[in-house]
Design a protein around this motif. Sequence first.
Motif, mmCIF file in Angstrom:
data_model
loop_
_atom_site.group_PDB
_atom_site.id
_atom_site.type_symbol
_atom_site.label_atom_id
_atom_site.label_comp_id
_atom_site.label_asym_id
_atom_site.label_seq_id
_atom_site.Cartn_x
_atom_site.Cartn_y
_atom_site.Cartn_z
ATOM 1 N N ALA A 33 37.412 39.422 55.257
ATOM 2 C CA ALA A 33 36.808 40.615 55.871
ATOM 3 C C ALA A 33 36.788 41.769 54.876
ATOM 4 C CB ALA A 33 37.573 41.014 57.125
ATOM 5 N N VAL A 34 37.886 41.967 54.174
ATOM 6 C CA VAL A 34 37.950 43.039 53.169
ATOM 7 C C VAL A 34 36.892 42.816 52.093
ATOM 8 C CG1 VAL A 34 39.362 44.023 51.313
ATOM 9 C CG2 VAL A 34 40.356 43.661 53.577
ATOM 10 N N LYS A 35 36.765 41.594 51.644
ATOM 11 C CA LYS A 35 35.781 41.276 50.600
ATOM 12 C C LYS A 35 34.353 41.587 51.071
ATOM 13 C CE LYS A 35 34.167 37.468 47.737
ATOM 14 N NZ LYS A 35 34.288 36.045 47.456
ATOM 15 N N GLU A 36 33.999 41.137 52.258
ATOM 16 C CA GLU A 36 32.645 41.373 52.784
ATOM 17 C C GLU A 36 32.384 42.852 53.021
ATOM 18 O OE1 GLU A 36 30.000 39.427 53.143
ATOM 19 O OE2 GLU A 36 31.046 37.602 52.601
ATOM 20 N N LEU A 37 33.311 43.517 53.682
ATOM 21 C CA LEU A 37 33.105 44.922 54.012
ATOM 22 C C LEU A 37 33.078 45.801 52.762
ATOM 23 C CD1 LEU A 37 35.345 45.000 57.183
ATOM 24 C CD2 LEU A 37 32.832 45.127 57.121
ATOM 25 N N THR A 38 33.882 45.454 51.775
ATOM 26 C CA THR A 38 33.860 46.191 50.515
ATOM 27 C C THR A 38 32.513 46.022 49.823
ATOM 28 O OG1 THR A 38 36.248 45.978 50.269
ATOM 29 C CG2 THR A 38 35.005 46.478 48.277
ATOM 30 N N SER A 39 31.960 44.823 49.876
ATOM 31 C CA SER A 39 30.655 44.593 49.243
ATOM 32 C C SER A 39 29.568 45.409 49.944
ATOM 33 C CB SER A 39 30.298 43.101 49.235
ATOM 34 O OG SER A 39 29.938 42.644 50.512
ATOM 35 N N VAL A 40 29.677 45.568 51.256
ATOM 36 C CA VAL A 40 28.714 46.388 51.992
ATOM 37 C C VAL A 40 28.809 47.845 51.539
ATOM 38 C CG1 VAL A 40 28.101 47.286 54.275
ATOM 39 C CG2 VAL A 40 28.667 44.857 53.984
ATOM 40 N N ILE A 41 30.021 48.355 51.431
ATOM 41 C CA ILE A 41 30.227 49.748 51.022
ATOM 42 C C ILE A 41 29.747 49.967 49.593
ATOM 43 C CG2 ILE A 41 32.017 51.462 50.504
ATOM 44 C CD1 ILE A 41 33.520 50.295 52.994
ATOM 45 N N GLU A 42 29.982 49.007 48.717
ATOM 46 C CA GLU A 42 29.510 49.134 47.335
ATOM 47 C C GLU A 42 27.984 49.155 47.283
ATOM 48 O OE1 GLU A 42 31.436 45.903 45.329
ATOM 49 O OE2 GLU A 42 33.325 47.007 45.150
ATOM 50 N N ALA A 43 27.338 48.367 48.150
ATOM 51 C CA ALA A 43 25.880 48.314 48.172
ATOM 52 C C ALA A 43 25.272 49.562 48.804
ATOM 53 C CB ALA A 43 25.412 47.079 48.932
ATOM 54 N N ASP A 44 25.945 50.094 49.816
ATOM 55 C CA ASP A 44 25.457 51.294 50.498
ATOM 56 C C ASP A 44 26.626 52.157 50.938
ATOM 57 O OD1 ASP A 44 24.347 53.294 51.986
ATOM 58 O OD2 ASP A 44 23.108 51.986 53.208
ATOM 59 N N PRO A 45 26.973 53.157 50.120
ATOM 60 C CA PRO A 45 28.117 54.014 50.448
ATOM 61 C C PRO A 45 27.919 54.867 51.704
ATOM 62 C CG PRO A 45 27.251 54.509 48.241
ATOM 63 C CD PRO A 45 26.394 53.452 48.835
ATOM 64 N N PHE A 46 26.734 54.817 52.303
ATOM 65 C CA PHE A 46 26.466 55.584 53.516
ATOM 66 C C PHE A 46 26.543 54.724 54.779
ATOM 67 C CE2 PHE A 46 24.310 57.755 50.059
ATOM 68 C CZ PHE A 46 24.897 59.004 50.159
ATOM 69 N N PHE A 47 26.995 53.498 54.643
ATOM 70 C CA PHE A 47 27.130 52.592 55.795
ATOM 71 C C PHE A 47 28.481 52.881 56.442
ATOM 72 C CE2 PHE A 47 25.577 48.161 57.154
ATOM 73 C CZ PHE A 47 26.157 48.276 58.401
ATOM 74 N N ILE A 48 28.498 53.888 57.300
ATOM 75 C CA ILE A 48 29.728 54.430 57.877
ATOM 76 C C ILE A 48 30.500 53.391 58.683
ATOM 77 C CG2 ILE A 48 30.688 56.219 59.377
ATOM 78 C CD1 ILE A 48 29.364 57.149 56.661
ATOM 79 N N GLU A 49 29.804 52.547 59.413
ATOM 80 C CA GLU A 49 30.471 51.538 60.235
ATOM 81 C C GLU A 49 31.322 50.596 59.386
ATOM 82 O OE1 GLU A 49 27.240 52.215 60.303
ATOM 83 O OE2 GLU A 49 26.718 52.767 62.352
#
Length: 70
Positions: A33-49
């Motif tokens: 979960a940490v790996k996936e969610l971190t990749s989302v944040i790296e791709a879009d730092p505005f993805f607040i969820e």
Amino acid sequence: MTNFFNKKLKDGKLLDAYERGIEYQRAGDYQSAVKELTSVIEADPFFIEAYNSLGLTFKRMGDFDNAIKY
């Protein structure tokens, strides 16, 4: 929202990664979960969820220092 965010949502890739992170979290596979969610944040730092979900994941892991960060 940024154009990048909207483009990725159209492609579904970013949203798919976020949803995988949530599923890993629900299954108790916190490292994935940490790996996936971190990749989302790296791709879009505005993805607040994704930040919120990452913080919750760290909380469930007992990693309160990182939970507070996110």
